[in-house]
Design an enzyme around this catalytic site. Sequence first.
Site, short mmCIF file in Angstrom:
data_model
loop_
_atom_site.label_atom_id
_atom_site.label_comp_id
_atom_site.label_asym_id
_atom_site.label_seq_id
_atom_site.Cartn_x
_atom_site.Cartn_y
_atom_site.Cartn_z
CE LYS A 136 -2.71 3.33 1.80
NZ LYS A 136 -2.28 4.55 2.52
CG ASP A 156 -7.00 3.71 1.59
OD1 ASP A 156 -8.18 3.35 1.45
OD2 ASP A 156 -6.60 4.85 1.33
#
Length: 230
Positions: A150, A169
């Site tokens: 991420k 996310d």
Amino acid sequence: LFRHREESWGEAHAELLKLGPELEPYIEALPGLRLTRPSDPVETLFSFLCSSNNHVPRIKAMVEQLASFGPVMTNEAGRNLHRFPEIEAIAQVSESELRGRGFGYRAATIPVAARELAHRGGREYLEQLRLRPLADVRKELISLPGVGPKLADCIALFALDRTECVPIDTHIWQAASRLYFPDWQGTQLTAKKYDAVTAFIVNRFGRLAGWAQQYLFYENLLHWRERRVS
DNA sequence: TCTCGACCTGAC
DNA sequence: TCAGGTCGAG
């Protein structure tokens, strides 16, 4: 995205609506939304290093703490304003120093990541990643302590100009599973699902994927508030 | 490949 | 209790 041609926003706006009509209410609600980039790679990397499993208000406070290690730019109303420090400056900060300033367990990874980056060539190393294939960029970034998929994607999108990159996310995951992968609603995000969602968004929105991502984030913020109220 | 739990801290 | 995740173990 069209940082030198503000007038082309209308063009992108129309294209975004055409590619993703499901985003219309969110696009209409945030007509001023922009994907700002490129951001400074050093500042972006260390700011996102503060962000994992954390709240925005505390992330902000931590980034300000990091900034205090940088050179003073100017003094305003008796308060020094700092430029964000370079990698070498962060590499010299100790874990205990950061612990003392409320960084929690991130105090351990931030200086180590900085030392590793310095070892790899510092700012120049980060800048040259722009020219490398995306797969290499992710691999390089993920090999840094505290950086997972991420964060690597956030750094690639926001600082390294990679608009084909879509960080997933918790917000994007919830929004995307609700809109595009109903079978996955409420399930945990795994590496495989992460890649599938990224690919889906890139396929659907092409060069506007990064922008669509911003609206998906907002879509989930709205639903998140609704869920809390009810 | 996936599921768990731990991990600092402080806002809610 | 949980947050704009990461990491190691099983």
